[in-house]
Design an enzyme around this catalytic site. Structure first.
Site, PDB file in Angstrom:
ATOM      1  N   GLY A   4     -45.539  17.210  87.453  1.00 38.09           N
ATOM      2  CA  GLY A   4     -46.806  17.124  88.729  1.00 38.09           C
ATOM      3  C   GLY A   4     -46.837  18.318  89.431  1.00 38.09           C
ATOM      4  CD  GLU A   5     -44.097  17.702  93.330  1.00 34.45           C
ATOM      5  OE1 GLU A   5     -43.776  17.591  94.666  1.00 34.45           O
ATOM      6  OE2 GLU A   5     -43.140  17.220  92.681  1.00 34.45           O
ATOM      7  CG  ASN A  35     -50.004  12.026  76.451  1.00 35.66           C
ATOM      8  OD1 ASN A  35     -50.698  12.909  76.246  1.00 35.66           O
ATOM      9  ND2 ASN A  35     -50.482  10.654  76.563  1.00 35.66           N
ATOM     10  CB  THR A  46     -51.131  12.489  80.327  1.00 34.27           C
ATOM     11  OG1 THR A  46     -49.895  12.594  79.982  1.00 34.27           O
ATOM     12  CG2 THR A  46     -52.083  11.547  79.982  1.00 34.27           C
TER      13      THR A  46
END
Length: 745
Positions: free
Chosen positions: A711-712, A638, A641
């Site tokens: 995320g990181e 996505n 996001t």
């Protein structure tokens, strides 16, 4: 559905207040607990006088080590999924005080206000012992960390290769330096809280606890509570449908969970315990770290040697470790490498994973050093990195499954306008303001863990998929819905993904950027297995055209199962459910990593971060005016996001570079800026132009979906890019993060 920028399916619930968090689940006869924190750093409790607190109307109990319920004695019972080597801290275990702010009592009352007031009346007398909390004055006590199961995910540095010392001595270009990174504390919007609902036991049974907890893994909290209080796992249910931010702070269950459970079992009533903002500074944190690095190169810019050593703080009870220096032997080609990592046990609470643990700490130092060496050999920082690029991990002696890093450099530099940069420090200005451009590389591992998921196709044609994972705000609800919808050919509105319940199929804690690959694979697998059941039902229909079909012969689209080669031959999913006797069709499956294939490769995401800073030459204030991140993160489920994740990471990288530090007064052994007034983080006025590029990257080795966690990877290279831009603007190298104006002055 996969690859579409779909808005968050949980968005409406969050913005309208329908989403409920751990401290918002109300039950009849709920009581409230308030933690009393120690006022010393090390010593013993000599006396506790709770008479004044107990005399307040509405106070039910003051729990201390003297009157708490029985807890398990073995360290094994306190090991959660993220526990490092050592003996985990147990709240209210005994009279010993191990760190400043340690919970030493819990006041439970009929209302929160009464409990809070009564907690201020508890009088505790201590015998104070000398403490050690200063890493820099205790570096001589550094030692190798003890290894644990967690070492599989946080491996120690590899053995040296070549002769880094001799290569450094002989090299024509070399740099070295010491870097200091201050401690940082998680400060998510939602503070830690647990609501424990007590259910009285039937005769001959043990009580049941239903717990609403702020956690990155409901099964992990269930594991700890059940083991600590010797309860059957089926008697402990943990729910965490929404988490108001965490990024590592919720990987390990925090002490309010154990205190609330303790109080509920003691009172035989439901209890809620919430931590205050300053108590958020009495739990895990990113550790203070001191690093030494030395790099050398040939005249043509070939990297010749790497020496990187890190010394970090840990608690006296546990050896919390991070992978800090290993990246320096992996990211670039170099035949002479020596890496070392050590710990100093101090009188502090155990540090804890914080977004890109170890990675942002170690890569930040490597990338500033690479910038310094690029200047030393007279090369452009991008060209210098491209010259030393490698698609082979020399630490593991394995190839990368994919590494589109050179394309990250190219696309990032082009979008940023890097070719317009003049290399000399202080050479770019806008009027009186100094302009600096800097860049850095980022890397983060792309792991996949085993996980399970359940899929249920109802008689109404709606699909419900569930797994006991978490969503800390990353978009897990949304991307899992997308994966399920695409796999079974359903519109998004016909699919519901549920998570955050220990009764659901088991999933690991949400951390390490592995949830998309881990739970996503489980969701894809279970939907495919459900599709196989539907095909079997289709074969059993009278005169079925699917009688001889194999699963690879069919596709799912538009709420139908169709022949791949002839879409006109189709049957609706609702017809197939009806064929099941009007009962829902359900399946539970596991997503298992393909270890035999994966073990032949190193799997990682990569990035190139470009930063522009504007520095006032009189006041030395720094504004990050532009950030461009080019990300090679595999397949993007996505883009909307995903972009949010990268921007969030880059903002946090800015925070590490310029703002964020937990300041400890070592005379008293306490963090002093335990509030949002003095613990500085970026606000809207600090964040300007943010641009994200997703570089195309295909990788069928990392997992069947081809995704790498995002995320990181956004944070890892950002602090160094900003530090390098500050040098370009000012000519000053600052090795102590955060870079505040006093250091520039």
């Amino acid at each position: 559905m996969i690859g579409q920028p779909i808005s968050r399916v949980d968005g409406p619930d969050k913005v309208t207040g329908k989403a409920k968090y751990a401290a918002e689940f109300n039950v009849p006869n709920l009581t409230y607990g308030v933690v009393v924190s120690s006022s010393i750093t090390k010593g013993r409790i000599v006396a506790i006088d709770d008479s004044a607190a107990s005399a307040i109307p509405g106070v039910l109990k003051v729990l201390t080590y003297r009157n708490r319920p029985k807890i398990a004695w073995s360290d094994f019972n306190y090991k959660d999924q993220d526990a490092p080597a050592g003996s985990p801290f147990r709240p209210l275990e005994d009279e010993k005080v191990y760190y400043s702010g340690q919970p030493v009592a819990l006041v439970i009352a009929e209302t929160f206000e009464v409990a809070r007031y009564a907690a201020s009346l508890v009088n505790i007398v201590y015998r104070e012992d000398d403490h050690k909390t200063n890493l820099q004055t205790n570096l001589s006590e550094a030692r190798d960390p003890k290894l644990s199961i967690a070492s599989l995910l946080k491996p120690p540095p590899p053995k040296p290769r070549g002769d880094a010392d001799q290569a450094y001595a002989d090299a024509p270009a070399k740099i070295s330096g010491e870097f200091v990174h201050q401690a940082e504390h998680h400060n998510p919007m939602e503070m830690f809280a647990s609501t424990v609902v007590y259910e009285a036991p039937k005769k001959g049974e043990k009580p049941r606890l239903t717990i609403y907890d702020k956690t990155q893994g409901a099964p992990n909290s269930q594991l700890l509570v059940a083991n600590m209080f010797s309860l059957p796992f089926k008697n402990v249910r943990v729910l965490s449908p929404y988490v108001g931010g965490a990024f590592g702070s919720g990987l390990r269950p925090q002490y309010q969970l154990l205190l609330a459970s303790m109080a509920a079992l003691s009172l035989k009533r439901s209890v809620r315990v919430s931590l205050t903002r300053d108590q958020m500074f009495t739990i895990g944190f990113r550790p203070f770290t001191v690093q030494q690095i030395a790099l050398s190169a040939q005249k043509d810019g070939t990297l010749n040697s790497v020496y990187h050593k890190a010394i970090a703080e840990t608690s006296k009870k546990e050896d919390y470790t991070e992978t800090v220096v290993n990246w320096s032997g992996q990211l670039y080609k170099c035949d002479n490498v020596t890496l070392d990592y050590q710990l100093v046990p101090l009188d502090v609470y155990s540090p804890q994973d914080m977004r890109a643990p170890g990675g942002v700490t170690g890569v930040s130092v490597l990338e500033v050093a690479m910038d310094e060496l690029a200047y030393e050999v007279g090369m452009d920082p991008v060209d210098f990195r491209v010259k030393n690029f490698t698609d082979w991990d020399q630490n593991a002696n394995l190839p990368f499954s994919s590494k589109a890093l050179r394309e990250c450099y190219r696309q990032g530099a082009e979008r940023f306008g890097w070719e317009k940069r003049t290399p000399e420090p202080r050479s770019m200005r806008d009027g009186n303001v100094l302009i600096g451009w800097g860049m850095a590389t980022g890397t983060w591992e792309a792991n996949q863990m085993p996980a399970r998921a359940e899929a249920v196709l109802g008689v109404n044609g709606k699909l419900r998929v569930s797994s006991a994972t978490a969503d800390i705000g990353t978009g897990t609800y949304t991307i899992m819905t997308q994966i399920a919808a695409e796999t079974l050919g359903l519109p998004m509105e016909d699919v519901m993904f549920k998570l955050g319940d220990s009764d659901m199929p088991l999933a690991p804690i949400q951390g390490g950027s592995w949830t998309a690959s881990t739970v996503g694979t489980a969701v894809q697998t279970v939907c495919q297995d459900l599709g196989k059941k539907l095909l079997k039902l289709a074969k059993d229909m009278p005169d079925s055209p699917f009688k001889k079909a194999k699963f690879e012969d069919v596709v799912f689209a538009d709420k139908h199962m169709r022949f791949a080669k002839d879409a006109s031959v189709a049957v609706s999913l609702m017809t197939l459910v009806a064929q099941n006797g009007g009962r829902a069709v359900r399946e539970t499956s596991a997503g298992i990593p393909h270890f035999l294939k994966q073990r032949k490769y190193v799997r990682a995401a990569h990035s190139a971060i470009f930063a522009e800073v504007r520095v006032d030459p009189d006041f030395n204030t720094v504004v990050v005016s532009r950030l461009v991140g080019a990300i090679a993160g595999g397949r993007v489920i996505n883009p909307k996001t995903a972009r949010s994740q990268i921007i969030g990471g880059m903002v946090w990288g800015m925070s590490k570079a310029l703002h964020e530090e937990s300041i400890r007064d070592n005379n008293v052994g306490r963090f002093m800026n335990h509030n949002f007034a003095e613990y500085h983080i970026p606000v809207n006025a600090d964040v300007h132009d943010m641009d994200v590029i997703f570089v195309e990257e295909h990788d069928d080795i990392v997992n069947p979906l081809g995704v790498k966690g995002l995320g990181e990877i956004g944070i890892v290279g950002t602090p160094a890019a900003i530090a390098n831009a500050i040098f370009h603007a000012t000519g000053k190298r600052i090795h102590d993060l955060p870079i505040t104006m006093d250091k520039l002055l």
